[in-house]
Design a protein around this motif. Sequence first.
Motif, PDB file in Angstrom:
ATOM      1  N   UNK A 584       3.669  13.565  34.834  1.00  0.00           N
ATOM      2  CA  UNK A 584       4.932  12.907  35.165  1.00  0.00           C
ATOM      3  C   UNK A 584       5.297  11.874  34.109  1.00  0.00           C
ATOM      4  N   UNK A 585       4.326  11.103  33.685  1.00  0.00           N
ATOM      5  CA  UNK A 585       4.605  10.087  32.675  1.00  0.00           C
ATOM      6  C   UNK A 585       5.125  10.717  31.391  1.00  0.00           C
ATOM      7  N   UNK A 586       4.461  11.752  30.938  1.00  0.00           N
ATOM      8  CA  UNK A 586       4.885  12.380  29.697  1.00  0.00           C
ATOM      9  C   UNK A 586       6.248  13.057  29.860  1.00  0.00           C
ATOM     10  N   UNK A 587       6.539  13.514  31.069  1.00  0.00           N
ATOM     11  CA  UNK A 587       7.802  14.213  31.279  1.00  0.00           C
ATOM     12  C   UNK A 587       8.988  13.258  31.265  1.00  0.00           C
ATOM     13  N   UNK A 600       7.519   1.404  32.755  1.00  0.00           N
ATOM     14  CA  UNK A 600       6.690   2.605  32.827  1.00  0.00           C
ATOM     15  C   UNK A 600       5.529   2.534  31.843  1.00  0.00           C
ATOM     16  N   UNK A 601       5.828   2.085  30.621  1.00  0.00           N
ATOM     17  CA  UNK A 601       4.759   1.934  29.635  1.00  0.00           C
ATOM     18  C   UNK A 601       3.699   0.971  30.148  1.00  0.00           C
ATOM     19  N   UNK A 602       4.146  -0.156  30.699  1.00  0.00           N
ATOM     20  CA  UNK A 602       3.196  -1.164  31.166  1.00  0.00           C
ATOM     21  C   UNK A 602       2.357  -0.633  32.324  1.00  0.00           C
ATOM     22  N   UNK A 603       2.986   0.083  33.262  1.00  0.00           N
ATOM     23  CA  UNK A 603       2.232   0.607  34.398  1.00  0.00           C
ATOM     24  C   UNK A 603       1.169   1.607  33.938  1.00  0.00           C
ATOM     25  N   UNK A 604       1.568   2.545  33.085  1.00  0.00           N
ATOM     26  CA  UNK A 604       0.609   3.552  32.646  1.00  0.00           C
ATOM     27  C   UNK A 604      -0.466   2.929  31.756  1.00  0.00           C
TER      28      UNK A 604
END
Length: 852
Positions: A584-587, A600-604
């Motif tokens: 999901x992140x990459x998508x 999103x970057x910070x969460x992942x």
Amino acid sequence: MSEPPSIDLNLEHAVETQVAAESDRTQPAEDILNALRQLNPQSLGLSLPIANNGAVELSTQTQEPAPPQSEWDQLRAHLREKPFDADSWLKLVDLAEDSGDIEKIKETYEALLEAYPNTPSVQIAYLSHFLDNPESHKDVEALFKRFLNRSPFVELWKLYLTYVRRLNTGPNARDAIRQSYEFAINRVGQDKDSTEIWVDYIQFLKSAETTTTWEEQQKMDTVRKAYHRAVQIPMENVKKLWEDYQEFENGLNKITAKKFLSDLQEGHMQARTVLTQLQEHLTVLFPPPPPSKSARPPIWLPRQPTFNAGDKALAGRWRMYLKWEESNPLEIEEKDKTSLIARIQSVYRKAVVRMRFFSEIWFMAYTWTNSIGRTDEAIALLKAGIEANPKSFVLNFAYAEALEIQENYEEVHAVFNKFVDILRADLDALESRLSSTNGPTSSNPALQSGAADVSPPTSQPGSQSQGSSVNSQSSDEKNPKSKELVDRRTEYGIAWIVYMRFAQRSEGLKSKRAVFAKARKDRWTPWEVYEAAALMEYHCGKNVEIASRIFERGLENFSDEIDFVMRYLGFLISVNDDNNARALFERVIGTFPPDRARPLWEMWARHEYQFGDLAAAQKIEKRMSEVYPHDPPMKRFAERHKYQGADAIAVRDLGFVVSRGGSNASAPSRSNGTLGRTDTQLSLPSQPTSQPQPVATSSKRGASPDHRRREESRTSDYGPPSKRQRPASPPRERDRDRWDGPPRRRHGTPPWEREHRDGPPRRFKEEKEEDKGVVLPPVLSWFVGMLPPAAAFDGPVFRTDDLMQVFRTAVIPSSSSATRARSPPPPPPPRAGGRPPPDYGPYPGPGRRGRY
């Protein structure tokens, strides 16, 4: 229908004549005649008269125009569309009164009472048309039966008693009049304005004729009982009533008078004390009605609130008054609890009439009525409140819960369906209004305001959500009207979520899924409904697969909503589905611009730091450095080694002092009898304890929350540092110093701490000798600790900075004749030089001087 023969012959003859005259520029005569023979002039509404020259004159027979509507009819039609337009209602009443048509007057007042039921001024104005007409007794009695049953207003009861006394004039009428007075006193005898009723009643009792000593004694006992009840009620002129009672008792027997008066002395003084407090409350809550422009009695109608400062202040005064009445200021004993309940019930009935369009007052009335065990009456209050406020969330939710407790599930479904229909219509109306305001080019006001700002750099299937631009963050900031639509849509989603909760807990997951299926078909359903439905499947049904499918379906519609994507990613992480979370992140990460994708970057990244290997952590850091080239390397390194917001690198290696709101980590000086500056701020009731407190680095006050939000919205903590203020601009420097404290410096708070989302923001300050603490005496420390929280304060709020500025520039008279204004204090001396504190500022890059 066939035409008369004469008309057909004349028509054919005229046409033949016309064709012969103009045969060179018309169709063949025979064709025209055949066509005309098929015509039916009456059915077409045409008359075909024959002119003198034999030509056919065609004229249209139009219907006569309808007579123009009167002003009363126009206003009545307008009020059917907008039934709570108070000014139009008053104008309609005046038009009906001026017409003199009793039927039109009846229709007007009946419609007005349907929109504003139980309004006493309207009832009195309506009754005034029948009181003086001896042939209208039946109408008057019917209206009194309707109005008096639940009316707590003294004015209406006075009118009723006047009518009864005028109607009953015979020698046998005393019993009817006495019963009417008792009836009125039992209903409104506790009211502050009921003095006139009590005085008239006592005079009526005194005027009774007696023929025997026993009858005289009975009359005196009845009068004494009336006085005993009256002098202990906080009403106007209660002191005069007490004096009359003293005179009455002393006139009978001074010895027994002393005993009776001493027994009532305490209750009477309590009533006078409560009267003073009651007058303070009611003076604001019951202003006099506006004067009438005609001969009719003045009419007061409640207005719909706009929730400005005046409306909020009025609601606050009503809350205060109602709570004061519930506290039993008269100290009525438990044995007389019925009297106390009747008094409070009367107060609440007045409140819901005067504050008809304030849902909070209705809810208070429902809560109190339900607390005394009158459940049916409480539910009836909710129904009446919803009729007045159909869009009220609190009343609809409370009504649904009350029905759910009674297991009337079918009615609960009806309540929710009606409520979402009303909210949907409200959203459609708001969209139309905003579209007409912004222009006819788009039906969605937000499509023009920020669509270019929120479109992803790369398009993917399903990336455009249903009305997704309405929810875009960029458009919210640019167009406040679209922000209103976004907020209404989110509130609409709350109604669906509460509906699903009811269905799940009362009828199971199957019913909840049916409600969610209906919500999915609605174009206004926001992404929050999908998240709530998925989490219900996970927590209530223990079904991860169905929850993931709901999230995935929501992603098809809301793929450009960063908040929904983060919820989906957080869910996959929480259920330990690393493969789908990574996919999901990459998508989605490439579909957002860098400024929106940072959460999103910070969460992942936090997930990789805590649970991934070192190679994965370094890989994500490298990717983030390419997306955010201005971030310093130490920032990412420090983020990788933090836990629950604790940053040992900042504290131990760079010398920052972290102050945690509400924690004891930064209060080592308490053991020495001192109270740190930050701890002092947290102890004082300046803000609610649940909010993070700013840390001052000087003696000046920190920035207010609103100003800080404006400041942070202008600057980015991750971009290049803002330019320092030049010394040549003292006014701007002073203005910023006033609100923000000392000027912001590069060597201060690590910038990413202000966007940390795991816990409350933390503030770093330089450890200097003057900031180590302020010694307070133990008594003051105890006093500060006993102060209530800021949330307990409900009075007016003042800006202390403005007050201090007024004090600084105030002109204070002195003993000398010459009076001059005090000059403002000199600016604080500049800080001493020395090495600046360490920072996590942007990496300067090669060829520039810097620490890293």
